[in-house]
Design an enzyme around this catalytic site. Structure first.
Site, PDB file in Angstrom:
ATOM      1  N   HIS A   1       0.827  -1.205   0.000  1.00  0.00           N
ATOM      2  CA  HIS A   1       0.000   0.000   0.000  1.00  0.00           C
ATOM      3  C   HIS A   1       0.861   1.254   0.000  1.00  0.00           C
ATOM      4  O   HIS A   1       2.081   1.204   0.212  1.00  0.00           O
ATOM      5  CB  HIS A   1      -0.912   0.002   1.226  1.00  0.00           C
TER       6      HIS A   1
ATOM      7  N   ASP B   1       4.068  -4.954   3.521  1.00  0.00           N
ATOM      8  CA  ASP B   1       5.479  -5.308   3.477  1.00  0.00           C
ATOM      9  C   ASP B   1       5.710  -6.719   4.008  1.00  0.00           C
ATOM     10  O   ASP B   1       6.608  -7.424   3.554  1.00  0.00           O
ATOM     11  CB  ASP B   1       6.332  -4.284   4.238  1.00  0.00           C
TER      12      ASP B   1
END
Length: 426
Positions: free
Chosen positions: A62, A341
């Protein structure tokens, strides 16, 4: 084995930093890597003119967001909702969020944790996509469009719903990030697009400690004692002294990095003693995640840890490649997955693309499927525009069977994952 190690008292295997994956699902970097996808993506294909691109999977982190917490040891800043979330009108499109089976959107349990958490100074909720992050993702969509629509012409110039599949974790910032990528890649659109999300207990787009007891137990053990990580203690003590903390307290390099990088992305105040040490903080945060998600240190490499963190994702990737190669049904030409991540890091560890550098905002990991005139299939892996040489290979383009062979030791069906996650009975 993985489950036995927990009770043997070893510290070589563990999962994420935080008590819940919601708070460690993405720790930030604000430096955007701008690359020319057109040149980087075609460089190694010049010697393979007979190959035709058939299918693409894009997993991306994101965009920039509000931090997941605040640091008591540094001066707070104002995260004002009317400032950090305003603008970026070019990223808005109509969309509808649905369950994977097309039924109404399931309960967003992780997002509720964010909404129920104490608000940041200034009134904003933690972990929310900002207008800066929206623009990160919109620009990613533009680059994808330039390459896959105009350069290699995998996609027609007119948007066709059947050519795309959009999936996100059931968290507001990833859903909104996907919206922004679609806006950059597919506008103008006629009518809403469907974004699919999973039930939290079945989520495979991040290490699912919520529903993996053994993973959760490791998390708690590590969070209570970060010195389990080889070489961590002297760095921890040094940073705690700089921050005016006692030796008994537990500093969290990932959390420090998250707060600083979130501020950096939005041009907010960062104390000099932290900004001047960001390279060091980066290294220690990456060490933590390499150890936590991959079970890997300089002295040890625990495959079982990586398998339980990346197994579901690798199974999804290979299943999609198989379906596209065998033309099962009418698979979409391009899949977009909006994630974190902690999605990218385990996947990079599997394919040997992890270089101890934290994934930036809107970083993308791509798996391309090619076929030659004989119908033989090949896979190419790219991370932020550069080819990844799969472990044990010399180049980024490998036969599909070789790709599956390399990732198989780390792949898990969901039922296998559930079995592995159960705590052994005494």
């Amino acid at each position: 084995m993985f489950r036995k190690a927990l009770y043997a008292g070893t510290a070589s295997v563990t999962a994420s930093l935080c008590g819940i994956v919601a708070y460690c699902a993405d720790k930030a970097s604000s430096r955007r890597i701008v690359y020319d996808m057109t040149e980087d993506h075609i460089a190694s294909l010049e010697n393979h003119p007979d190959l035709e691109l058939k299918f693409v999977q894009v997993f991306f982190r994101h965009g920039a967001r509000t931090p997941l917490s605040e640091l008591k040891a540094i001066e707070p800043v104002e995260w004002k909702s009317d400032e950090v979330f305003s603008g970026a009108k070019h990223t808005y499109i109509d969309y509808e969020v649905k369950s994977l089976d097309g039924s109404p959107k399931p309960d967003a349990r992780v997002e509720k944790l964010y909404r129920n958490h104490k608000r940041l100074h200034g009134g904003a909720h933690i972990g929310q996509l900002t207008s800066v992050g929206m623009d990160h993702c919109y620009k990613l969509g533009q680059r994808l469009r330039q390459h896959y629509q105009y350069k290699v012409q995998l996609l027609p110039k007119t948007f066709n719903h059947q050519d795309f599949y959009f999936r996100s974790t059931n968290i507001a910032r990833t859903i909104e990030s996907l919206r922004c990528v679609v806006a950059g890649m597919c506008s103008p659109l006629k009518g809403p697009v469907d974004i699919f999300v999973s039930k939290s207990e079945e989520e495979v787009l991040y290490p699912n400690s919520h529903h993996c007891p053994i993973l959760r137990k490791f998390q708690v053990a590590l969070y209570k004692n970060l010195d389990l990580i080889p070489g961590m203690k002297p760095h921890r003590l040094e940073m705690q002294e700089l921050m005016g903390m006692s030796k008994e307290e537990q500093i969290d390099f990932v959390n420090i990095r998250d707060v600083v990088k979130a501020r950096e992305a939005h041009s907010l105040f960062i104390p000099d003693f932290l900004s001047s040490r960001m390279d060091h903080i980066d290294r220690q945060a990456c060490n933590v995640m390499t150890y936590a998600l991959g079970g890997r240190t300089e002295e040890n490499n625990d495959q079982d840890v990586l398998q339980v963190n990346a197994g579901n994702l690798m199974h999804l990737i290979t299943s999609n490649l198989d379906a596209a190669a065998n033309r099962k049904g009418k698979p979409a030409k391009l899949h977009l997955y909006s994630c974190h991540d902690t999605t990218l890091i385990p996947a990079l560890l599997v394919v040997d693309g992890w270089k101890d550098r934290w994934p930036d905002w809107a970083s993308d990991l791509i798996f391309e499927l090619y076929q030659d005139k004989k119908g033989q299939s090949f896979v190419r892996t790219l991370y932020i525009g550069e080819e990844v040489a799969l472990r044990g290979t010399k180049g980024g383009l490998v036969p599909l069977d070789k790709f599956k062979e390399v990732v198989k030791p780390f792949s898990l069906r969901f039922d296998e994952f559930e079995h592995l996650c159960q705590l052994p009975k005494h």
